[in-house]
Design an enzyme around this catalytic site. Structure first.
Site, short mmCIF file in Angstrom:
data_model
loop_
_atom_site.label_atom_id
_atom_site.label_comp_id
_atom_site.label_asym_id
_atom_site.label_seq_id
_atom_site.Cartn_x
_atom_site.Cartn_y
_atom_site.Cartn_z
N ARG A 34 0.83 -1.21 0.00
CA ARG A 34 0.00 0.00 0.00
C ARG A 34 0.87 1.27 0.00
NH1 ARG A 34 -4.29 2.96 3.57
NH2 ARG A 34 -5.76 3.43 1.90
N HIS B 151 0.52 4.13 -2.80
CA HIS B 151 0.18 5.53 -2.46
C HIS B 151 1.31 6.49 -2.79
CE1 HIS B 151 -3.60 5.25 0.27
NE2 HIS B 151 -3.70 4.48 -0.79
N HIS C 113 -6.66 -5.79 -3.86
CA HIS C 113 -7.42 -5.98 -2.63
C HIS C 113 -7.66 -7.45 -2.28
CE1 HIS C 113 -8.99 -1.55 -2.43
NE2 HIS C 113 -7.73 -1.68 -2.07
N TRP D 151 -10.77 -8.45 2.47
CA TRP D 151 -11.59 -8.69 1.28
C TRP D 151 -11.70 -10.19 0.98
CZ3 TRP D 151 -8.21 -4.56 1.69
CH2 TRP D 151 -8.70 -3.29 1.41
FE1 CCH Z 1 -6.47 -0.07 -1.57
N1 CCH Z 1 -7.37 0.40 0.19
N2 CCH Z 1 -7.69 1.20 -2.56
N3 CCH Z 1 -5.45 -0.44 -3.29
N4 CCH Z 1 -5.17 -1.23 -0.54
C1 CCH Z 1 -7.07 -0.10 1.43
C2 CCH Z 1 -6.13 -1.06 1.72
C3 CCH Z 1 -5.28 -1.61 0.78
C4 CCH Z 1 -8.70 1.92 -2.01
C5 CCH Z 1 -8.98 2.07 -0.66
C6 CCH Z 1 -8.37 1.32 0.34
C7 CCH Z 1 -5.74 0.08 -4.51
C8 CCH Z 1 -6.88 0.81 -4.84
C9 CCH Z 1 -7.76 1.34 -3.92
C10 CCH Z 1 -4.14 -1.96 -1.10
C11 CCH Z 1 -3.66 -1.86 -2.38
C12 CCH Z 1 -4.27 -1.12 -3.39
C13 CCH Z 1 -7.91 0.53 2.40
C14 CCH Z 1 -7.88 0.24 3.89
C15 CCH Z 1 -8.72 1.39 1.73
C16 CCH Z 1 -9.81 2.28 2.33
C17 CCH Z 1 -6.77 1.03 4.59
C18 CCH Z 1 -6.70 0.72 6.06
O1 CCH Z 1 -7.71 0.96 6.75
O2 CCH Z 1 -5.64 0.25 6.52
C19 CCH Z 1 -9.47 2.56 -3.06
C20 CCH Z 1 -10.68 3.45 -2.86
C21 CCH Z 1 -8.90 2.19 -4.24
C22 CCH Z 1 -9.41 2.57 -5.57
O3 CCH Z 1 -9.27 1.88 -6.53
C23 CCH Z 1 -4.67 -0.24 -5.42
C24 CCH Z 1 -4.61 0.22 -6.87
C25 CCH Z 1 -3.75 -0.98 -4.72
C26 CCH Z 1 -2.43 -1.58 -5.15
C27 CCH Z 1 -2.11 -1.81 -6.41
C28 CCH Z 1 -3.60 -2.87 -0.10
C29 CCH Z 1 -2.49 -3.90 -0.30
C30 CCH Z 1 -4.32 -2.64 1.08
C31 CCH Z 1 -4.17 -3.37 2.41
C32 CCH Z 1 -3.29 -2.60 3.36
C33 CCH Z 1 -3.13 -3.28 4.70
O4 CCH Z 1 -2.63 -2.61 5.60
O5 CCH Z 1 -3.47 -4.45 4.85
#
Ligand code: CCH
Length: 292
Positions: A44, A48, A171, A187
């Protein structure tokens, strides 16, 4: 103990492989943290730090690692990523010659590959920027929104519908934390193994609004243990998105191929081509492909 950078030290692919290996070993030091791996939160961070790119002004992206600076480090979308930045700082102390942009994106590559995902072609060349390169708030997606928002945000980075859907398959990994984004839960049932389960579950489960006082999110009707964000669910509702989501649900091979290509591009956003050391991206070895 901070190791000194030797004068005229020019790192080779083997040197970057050593950094990759250290990052990969770090994932398993998570202990009780989340699902026992730091991989998802490090992926993540890589996303970002890259997803702030604006193709019109050619600002943002992975080049300068501007999330090190306020106010970008404090942007709501980046809540919790201090965990990942602090972990990567330990690696940086050991390999002070690597730039933060290269380190963070290499972390994303290692996360995908070590969690059974496809190989992500990668090459070094990012440089460390300064606070004035930090990007304005609002460049990353807002999970409470719909398809138009996704197209605006990812379109600004230069991605089309197919690429938006492929990227969303990330996700399969990790979870939401109410203390960070406000959302809660994983998820998939295997949040430290990359699969196309995110897409399969989107179609196979019945998704209903979760009854709680937190932000609007879906839960699976059957087990109530899995979640989907509004932006995830829209991938099955929008006709164009649905076509790709269906294809990825039907073929893990196709998903891996497209995911690899689009993540490789994501991690290079904002990096001027002439900065890259190698003319073509490299394929880094997984830990289990080496005799270490
Ligand atoms: Fe995401 N993401 N993401 N995401 N994401 C969150 C967590 C992860 C969105 C929202 C969220 C991508 C696209 C999107 C990861 C990778 C990617 C969370 C929870 C939100 C909200 C954060 C928390 O509470 O810790 C949205 C909206 C989009 C739109 O498309 C893309 C693209 C990627 C990578 C290629 C990953 C991995 C996580 C998990 C992080 C963790 O701490 O477990």
């Amino acid at each position: 103990q901070v190791a000194k950078v030797k004068a005229n030290f020019v790192p080779t692919k083997e040197d970057y492989q050593k950094v990759y290996n250290k990052i990969a070993e770090l994932f398993d030091e998570a202990g009780e943290y989340d699902d026992g791996s730091y991989g998802p939160v490090i992926l993540r961070l890589a996303w970002h730090s890259s997803g702030t790119y604006d193709k019109d002004t050619k600002t943002g992206g992975s080049n300068y690692a501007t999330m090190r600076f306020e106010p970008e480090s404090l942007h709501g979308a980046n809540a919790g990523l201090n965990v990942a930045r602090d972990l990567m700082e330990k690696i940086k102390q050991e390999f002070p010659w690597i730039t933060y942009g290269d380190l963070w994106t290499l972390g994303g590559v290692a996360a995908v590959q070590e969690m059974s995902g496809p190989k992500i072609p990668w090459r070094p060349g990012r440089i460390d920027g300064h606070a004035e390169h930090a990007t304005p708030d609002g460049r990353l997606p807002d999970a409470s929104q719909g398809g138009d928002h996704l197209r605006n945000i990812f379109g600004r980075m230069g991605f089309n519908d197919q690429e938006i859907v492929a990227l969303s398959g990330a996700h399969a990994l990790g979870r939401c934390h109410s203390s960070r984004s406000g959302y809660e839960g994983p998820w998939t049932f295997s949040p430290t193994t990359m699969t196309n389960d995110f897409f399969k579950l989107l179609f196979d489960e019945k998704w209903v609004w979760k009854k709680w006082s937190g932000p609007k999110q879906y839960e699976d009707k059957k087990t109530k243990t899995l979640m989907m964000l509004p932006t995830d669910y829209v991938l099955t509702q929008d006709k164009s998105f649905r076509k790709y989501a269906r294809a990825y649900a039907d073929s893990n091979e196709l998903f891996f191929k497209d995911f690899s290509a689009v993540v490789a591009r994501l991690f290079e956003l904002g990096v001027p081509t002439e900065q890259f050391v190698a003319p073509e991206p490299w394929i880094m070895k997984n830990l289990d492909e080496q005799d270490t």
